[in-house]
Design a protein around this motif. Structure first.
Motif, PDB file in Angstrom:
ATOM      1  N   ASP A   1    -116.173  59.539  15.008  1.00 20.13           N
ATOM      2  CA  ASP A   1    -116.694  58.208  14.717  1.00 20.13           C
ATOM      3  C   ASP A   1    -115.663  57.213  15.224  1.00 20.13           C
ATOM      4  OD1 ASP A   1    -119.159  58.595  13.618  1.00 20.13           O
ATOM      5  OD2 ASP A   1    -118.519  58.423  11.538  1.00 20.13           O
ATOM      6  N   ALA A   2    -115.972  56.477  16.275  1.00 23.92           N
ATOM      7  CA  ALA A   2    -115.003  55.537  16.838  1.00 23.92           C
ATOM      8  C   ALA A   2    -114.643  54.460  15.825  1.00 23.92           C
ATOM      9  CB  ALA A   2    -115.561  54.914  18.108  1.00 23.92           C
ATOM     10  N   GLY A   3    -113.357  54.075  15.829  1.00 23.00           N
ATOM     11  CA  GLY A   3    -112.887  53.037  14.911  1.00 23.00           C
ATOM     12  C   GLY A   3    -112.165  53.616  13.723  1.00 23.00           C
ATOM     13  N   LEU A   4    -111.156  52.881  13.258  1.00 21.97           N
ATOM     14  CA  LEU A   4    -110.357  53.311  12.115  1.00 21.97           C
ATOM     15  C   LEU A   4    -110.429  52.268  11.003  1.00 21.97           C
ATOM     16  CD1 LEU A   4    -107.193  54.534  14.062  1.00 21.97           C
ATOM     17  CD2 LEU A   4    -108.954  55.978  13.013  1.00 21.97           C
ATOM     18  N   PRO A   5    -110.285  52.687   9.741  1.00 24.97           N
ATOM     19  CA  PRO A   5    -110.335  51.733   8.624  1.00 24.97           C
ATOM     20  C   PRO A   5    -109.262  50.655   8.716  1.00 24.97           C
ATOM     21  CG  PRO A   5    -110.519  53.979   7.819  1.00 24.97           C
ATOM     22  CD  PRO A   5    -110.156  54.079   9.266  1.00 24.97           C
ATOM     23  N   THR A   6    -108.161  50.959   9.397  1.00 25.25           N
ATOM     24  CA  THR A   6    -107.055  49.994   9.512  1.00 25.25           C
ATOM     25  C   THR A   6    -107.251  49.024  10.667  1.00 25.25           C
ATOM     26  OG1 THR A   6    -105.850  51.645  10.830  1.00 25.25           O
ATOM     27  CG2 THR A   6    -105.378  51.564   8.470  1.00 25.25           C
ATOM     28  N   GLN A   7    -108.293  49.240  11.482  1.00 30.80           N
ATOM     29  CA  GLN A   7    -108.547  48.378  12.626  1.00 30.80           C
ATOM     30  C   GLN A   7    -109.630  47.360  12.305  1.00 30.80           C
ATOM     31  OE1 GLN A   7    -109.632  51.138  15.716  1.00 30.80           O
ATOM     32  NE2 GLN A   7    -107.517  51.438  16.379  1.00 30.80           N
ATOM     33  N   ALA A   8    -109.507  46.188  12.896  1.00 31.11           N
ATOM     34  CA  ALA A   8    -110.548  45.176  12.758  1.00 31.11           C
ATOM     35  C   ALA A   8    -111.775  45.616  13.558  1.00 31.11           C
ATOM     36  CB  ALA A   8    -110.043  43.830  13.262  1.00 31.11           C
ATOM     37  N   VAL A   9    -112.954  45.302  13.045  1.00 26.78           N
ATOM     38  CA  VAL A   9    -114.197  45.675  13.717  1.00 26.78           C
ATOM     39  C   VAL A   9    -114.541  44.605  14.754  1.00 26.78           C
ATOM     40  CG1 VAL A   9    -116.651  46.138  13.423  1.00 26.78           C
ATOM     41  CG2 VAL A   9    -115.015  46.907  11.691  1.00 26.78           C
ATOM     42  N   ALA A  10    -114.632  44.999  16.018  1.00 21.33           N
ATOM     43  CA  ALA A  10    -114.971  44.061  17.086  1.00 21.33           C
ATOM     44  C   ALA A  10    -116.454  43.695  17.012  1.00 21.33           C
ATOM     45  CB  ALA A  10    -114.646  44.678  18.440  1.00 21.33           C
ATOM     46  N   PRO A  11    -116.790  42.400  17.140  1.00 15.95           N
ATOM     47  CA  PRO A  11    -118.196  41.966  17.020  1.00 15.95           C
ATOM     48  C   PRO A  11    -118.979  42.204  18.303  1.00 15.95           C
ATOM     49  CG  PRO A  11    -116.794  40.090  17.430  1.00 15.95           C
ATOM     50  CD  PRO A  11    -115.868  41.278  17.338  1.00 15.95           C
ATOM     51  N   THR A  12    -118.982  43.433  18.781  1.00 15.98           N
ATOM     52  CA  THR A  12    -119.699  43.786  19.999  1.00 15.98           C
ATOM     53  C   THR A  12    -120.623  44.955  19.706  1.00 15.98           C
ATOM     54  OG1 THR A  12    -117.884  45.265  20.649  1.00 15.98           O
ATOM     55  CG2 THR A  12    -117.823  43.001  21.507  1.00 15.98           C
ATOM     56  N   TRP A  13    -121.504  45.244  20.653  1.00 19.28           N
ATOM     57  CA  TRP A  13    -122.387  46.398  20.550  1.00 19.28           C
ATOM     58  C   TRP A  13    -121.990  47.410  21.611  1.00 19.28           C
ATOM     59  CZ3 TRP A  13    -124.487  45.664  16.097  1.00 19.28           C
ATOM     60  CH2 TRP A  13    -124.969  44.423  15.719  1.00 19.28           C
ATOM     61  N   PRO A  14    -121.905  48.676  21.242  1.00 16.09           N
ATOM     62  CA  PRO A  14    -122.082  49.269  19.901  1.00 16.09           C
ATOM     63  C   PRO A  14    -120.964  48.822  18.948  1.00 16.09           C
ATOM     64  CG  PRO A  14    -122.096  50.960  21.639  1.00 16.09           C
ATOM     65  CD  PRO A  14    -121.599  49.713  22.262  1.00 16.09           C
ATOM     66  N   ARG A  15    -121.314  48.677  17.692  1.00 18.33           N
ATOM     67  CA  ARG A  15    -120.364  48.221  16.662  1.00 18.33           C
ATOM     68  C   ARG A  15    -119.711  49.443  16.016  1.00 18.33           C
ATOM     69  NH1 ARG A  15    -120.975  43.519  13.858  1.00 18.33           N
ATOM     70  NH2 ARG A  15    -121.829  42.830  15.864  1.00 18.33           N
ATOM     71  N   ALA A  16    -118.417  49.636  16.334  1.00 19.23           N
ATOM     72  CA  ALA A  16    -117.685  50.789  15.788  1.00 19.23           C
ATOM     73  C   ALA A  16    -117.105  50.454  14.422  1.00 19.23           C
ATOM     74  CB  ALA A  16    -116.571  51.189  16.754  1.00 19.23           C
ATOM     75  N   GLY A  17    -116.493  51.441  13.793  1.00 20.74           N
ATOM     76  CA  GLY A  17    -115.805  51.224  12.521  1.00 20.74           C
ATOM     77  C   GLY A  17    -116.711  51.054  11.328  1.00 20.74           C
ATOM     78  N   LEU A  18    -117.929  51.608  11.390  1.00 21.81           N
ATOM     79  CA  LEU A  18    -118.874  51.455  10.275  1.00 21.81           C
ATOM     80  C   LEU A  18    -119.016  52.727   9.441  1.00 21.81           C
ATOM     81  CD1 LEU A  18    -121.752  49.403  11.949  1.00 21.81           C
ATOM     82  CD2 LEU A  18    -119.814  48.561  10.613  1.00 21.81           C
ATOM     83  N   THR A  19    -118.090  53.656   9.602  1.00 16.64           N
ATOM     84  CA  THR A  19    -118.161  54.901   8.833  1.00 16.64           C
ATOM     85  C   THR A  19    -118.088  54.605   7.339  1.00 16.64           C
ATOM     86  OG1 THR A  19    -117.032  56.047  10.623  1.00 16.64           O
ATOM     87  CG2 THR A  19    -117.130  57.172   8.500  1.00 16.64           C
ATOM     88  N   VAL A  20    -119.032  55.145   6.596  1.00 23.11           N
ATOM     89  CA  VAL A  20    -119.046  55.000   5.139  1.00 23.11           C
ATOM     90  C   VAL A  20    -118.430  56.257   4.534  1.00 23.11           C
ATOM     91  CG1 VAL A  20    -120.471  54.738   3.079  1.00 23.11           C
ATOM     92  CG2 VAL A  20    -121.081  53.531   5.198  1.00 23.11           C
ATOM     93  N   ILE A  21    -117.335  56.077   3.828  1.00 21.29           N
ATOM     94  CA  ILE A  21    -116.651  57.210   3.204  1.00 21.29           C
ATOM     95  C   ILE A  21    -116.949  57.179   1.719  1.00 21.29           C
ATOM     96  CG2 ILE A  21    -114.420  58.324   2.816  1.00 21.29           C
ATOM     97  CD1 ILE A  21    -113.416  56.830   5.308  1.00 21.29           C
ATOM     98  N   GLN A  22    -117.808  58.066   1.290  1.00 16.52           N
ATOM     99  CA  GLN A  22    -118.170  58.107  -0.124  1.00 16.52           C
ATOM    100  C   GLN A  22    -118.567  59.517  -0.517  1.00 16.52           C
ATOM    101  OE1 GLN A  22    -121.469  55.427  -0.597  1.00 16.52           O
ATOM    102  NE2 GLN A  22    -122.939  56.845   0.299  1.00 16.52           N
ATOM    103  N   PHE A  23    -118.347  59.825  -1.778  1.00 17.85           N
ATOM    104  CA  PHE A  23    -118.691  61.135  -2.322  1.00 17.85           C
ATOM    105  C   PHE A  23    -119.442  60.920  -3.631  1.00 17.85           C
ATOM    106  CE2 PHE A  23    -114.829  61.676   0.134  1.00 17.85           C
ATOM    107  CZ  PHE A  23    -115.064  62.826   0.854  1.00 17.85           C
ATOM    108  N   THR A  24    -120.528  61.641  -3.798  1.00 21.52           N
ATOM    109  CA  THR A  24    -121.215  61.598  -5.082  1.00 21.52           C
ATOM    110  C   THR A  24    -120.401  62.378  -6.109  1.00 21.52           C
ATOM    111  OG1 THR A  24    -122.512  63.551  -4.483  1.00 21.52           O
ATOM    112  CG2 THR A  24    -123.486  61.406  -4.019  1.00 21.52           C
ATOM    113  N   ASN A  25    -120.263  61.805  -7.282  1.00 25.06           N
ATOM    114  CA  ASN A  25    -119.486  62.472  -8.335  1.00 25.06           C
ATOM    115  C   ASN A  25    -120.215  62.294  -9.661  1.00 25.06           C
ATOM    116  OD1 ASN A  25    -117.552  63.760  -9.816  1.00 25.06           O
ATOM    117  ND2 ASN A  25    -116.026  62.142  -9.683  1.00 25.06           N
TER     118      ASN A  25
END
Length: 257
Positions: A200-224
């Motif tokens: 998944d291109a993009g890192l949580p520590t990087q700013a998301v560039a306002p271009t298409w394709p829009r990288a850095g949108l990975t959702v990190i979540q776990f059901t608990n």
């Protein structure tokens, strides 16, 4: 004759009580075991969440090589920041149906040809549904103008999503994709030595560039929800105890009469 019938009745009554008692004990033990298992699963899940949160904010490491592929597992590598170098493979991109914080659209997956001869599927980011036609034209133009430029890209390591998604199967022959199924995409696009994971291109520590394709949108979540399940099983165990107490009290009152 009456004594024989009475003895048989008492025998049947004793047998039924014994069966009910054994059934109650079995249910109680089962519910307690299931509740304890959920408590253990909750501890495991909390540990997993802590490890992933630590992992995802670490510095990117080189993408695992072929020799390392057998050791790449979700419990140790999911969401690991990685960095890869290579050349985009024109004409091999796929659009995979997606829903993100930006609405409905598609993930853009393009294989990256690496220097060692392997390919890494890269999720370059999200495009809205209305951008699909324009992006298809952009991909076609890029295939014509391909220069073979080597790029460096960083992102999070992810694992294959086989068969399909959104309750729909992938249709490789029609180039319709509902999940990021690495094996199916590789076969459809003629990738001979593709990694068993994607980025998944993009890192949580990087700013998301306002271009298409829009990288850095990975959702990190776990059901608990393990605590809820544990309380449910323990609650059912208590209900068994309560039911047994009511039966015993009823029998004592019956004998008193």
């Amino acid at each position: 004759m009456a004594d024989i019938s009475g003895a048989r009745g008492r025998s049947r009554s004793t047998f039924v009580k014994a069966v009910l008692a054994l059934a109650g004990i079995a249910l109680f033990i089962s519910f307690i075991s299931l509740g304890t298992w959920q408590v253990q699963r909750r501890a495991w899940k909390l540990d997993l969440i802590e490890r992933v949160n630590t992992r995802v904010h670490s510095q990117p490491v080189p993408v695992p090589t072929v020799a390392d592929w057998p050791q790449v597992k979700p419990e140790t590598h999911e969401y690991l920041p990685i960095q890869a170098q290579g050349q985009w493979m024109p004409g091999r991109s796929v659009l995979t149906q997606a829903v993100s914080d930006l609405g409905a659209g598609f993930w853009v997956l393009t294989p990256l040809q690496q220097a060692d001869g392997t390919q890494l599927l890269v999720n370059r980011g999200f495009i809205p549904a209305e951008q699909r036609k324009a992006f298809a034209e952009q991909i076609a133009q890029a295939a014509q103008d391909a220069t073979g430029e080597t790029i460096t890209i960083a992102g999070l390591l992810r694992f294959t999503e086989p068969k399909g998604g959104f309750m729909r199967e992938n249709a490789p022959a029609e180039d319709r994709w509902h999940s990021r199924d690495i094996a199916a995409i590789a076969q459809a696009k003629g990738l001979s030595h593709v990694a068993p994971f994607f980025m998944d291109a993009g890192l949580p520590t990087q700013a998301v560039a306002p271009t298409w394709p829009r990288a850095g949108l990975t959702v990190i979540q776990f059901t608990n929800t393990h605590a809820v399940y544990a309380l449910t099983w323990y609650g059912l165990a208590l209900m068994v105890v309560g039911a047994a107490w009511l039966v015993v009290r009823y029998e004592k009152r019956k004998q008193g009469h």
